[in-house]
Design a protein around this motif. Structure first.
Motif, PDB file in Angstrom:
ATOM      1  N   GLN A  74       0.767  -1.395  -0.038  1.00 33.10           N
ATOM      2  CA  GLN A  74      -0.210  -0.036   0.066  1.00 33.10           C
ATOM      3  C   GLN A  74       0.810   1.193   0.006  1.00 33.10           C
ATOM      4  O   GLN A  74       2.054   1.162   0.373  1.00 33.10           O
ATOM      5  CB  GLN A  74      -1.008  -0.020   1.143  1.00 33.10           C
ATOM      6  CG  GLN A  74      -1.867  -1.076   1.140  1.00 33.10           C
ATOM      7  CD  GLN A  74      -3.034  -0.538   0.013  1.00 33.10           C
ATOM      8  OE1 GLN A  74      -3.086  -1.123  -1.050  1.00 33.10           O
ATOM      9  NE2 GLN A  74      -4.185   0.110   0.587  1.00 33.10           N
ATOM     10  N   GLN A 106      -8.153  -0.610  -9.707  1.00 28.20           N
ATOM     11  CA  GLN A 106      -7.667   0.861  -9.241  1.00 28.20           C
ATOM     12  C   GLN A 106      -7.778   1.709 -10.602  1.00 28.20           C
ATOM     13  O   GLN A 106      -7.078   1.314 -11.551  1.00 28.20           O
ATOM     14  CB  GLN A 106      -6.460   0.816  -8.629  1.00 28.20           C
ATOM     15  CG  GLN A 106      -6.376  -0.301  -7.249  1.00 28.20           C
ATOM     16  CD  GLN A 106      -4.893  -0.310  -6.589  1.00 28.20           C
ATOM     17  OE1 GLN A 106      -4.783  -0.410  -5.430  1.00 28.20           O
ATOM     18  NE2 GLN A 106      -3.976  -0.168  -7.640  1.00 28.20           N
ATOM     19  N   THR A 171      -1.428   4.151  -5.611  1.00 24.99           N
ATOM     20  CA  THR A 171      -2.438   3.216  -5.335  1.00 24.99           C
ATOM     21  C   THR A 171      -1.447   2.123  -5.072  1.00 24.99           C
ATOM     22  O   THR A 171      -0.177   1.733  -5.057  1.00 24.99           O
ATOM     23  CB  THR A 171      -3.108   3.007  -6.474  1.00 24.99           C
ATOM     24  OG1 THR A 171      -2.361   2.707  -7.619  1.00 24.99           O
ATOM     25  CG2 THR A 171      -4.032   4.156  -6.740  1.00 24.99           C
TER      26      THR A 171
END
Length: 219
Positions: A74, A106, A171
């Motif tokens: 992350q 994403q 992301t």
């Protein structure tokens, strides 16, 4: 004949990374994850081992990824490993390559950072950004970085640490197939060019013709 010699680095086939494809702690089914990675240290927000499903990556994982599992990172999270059985001796460099992945679900592409540093003095040896904007969602791309022997002169007798992170504001980043290859020798590559000079000789023949006429008259 003209001979040109160039130097091309050559790297060993032995990968010195522990758990390079993140298959060590096997997860039983697609979609599962673990917040640990055998052989790696996780720091920061959130990361671990992930066995992707079809809604996140193309299954089976496509090259340059390998196996069934990856590491997930992350933003503001780092995974790191000190390379075992490698001590800088100042004579030759090394190369690090890895597959970085972009999830299907994403909207924004992740941005990764690869940092290589010495293990005792924490001297930075390399810091590179990997932007996955041009990577198709669900796929991986191969990134490769070389560290020359000249860059290692200040860290003789130290080890090497690899740090892989997802940039803040980015992301989730997928990581797989991390390879550390020591440069084993530098063989010369010789290119030979032969130049041929051709001389053509043309012979010209000159012919001279002479005619004599004699006339006699008697009365």
């Amino acid at each position: 004949t003209t001979t040109t010699t160039t130097t091309v680095p050559f790297y060993g086939v032995v990968n010195k990374v522990t758990n390079p494809s993140f298959e060590a702690n096997m997860l039983s089914m697609e979609g599962l994850f673990s917040t640990s990675i055998d052989g790696w240290t996780i720091s920061g927000s959130f990361g671990g081992t992930f066995r992707p499903a079809m809604d996140t990556y193309n299954i089976p994982l496509e090259s340059p990824a390998d196996g069934n599992q990856i590491a997930f990172i992350q933003p503001s999270t780092t995974i790191s490993q000190t390379i075992s059985n490698f001590i800088v001796d100042g004579t030759l460099g090394f190369r690090v390559s890895l597959a970085l992945g972009r999830r299907k679900d994403q909207g924004l592409a992740p941005v990764g950072r690869i940092i290589i540093m010495s293990s005792f003095s924490n001297t930075p040896l390399l810091s590179e950004t990997a932007n996955l904007t041009n990577v198709q969602p669900g796929s991986f791309a191969l990134f490769s970085f070389q560290v020359s022997k000249q860059s290692l002169s200040a860290v003789i007798d130290e080890g090497v640490i690899i740090r892989i992170s997802a940039e803040a504001g980015s992301t989730q980043l997928g990581v797989d197939s991390v390879v550390f290859q020591e440069q084993v020798f530098t063989p010369p590559t010789t290119h030979t060019t032969t130049e041929t000079s051709t001389t053509t000789t043309v012979l010209f023949t000159s012919t001279s013709s002479s005619t004599s006429t004699s006339t006699s008259t008697s009365t």
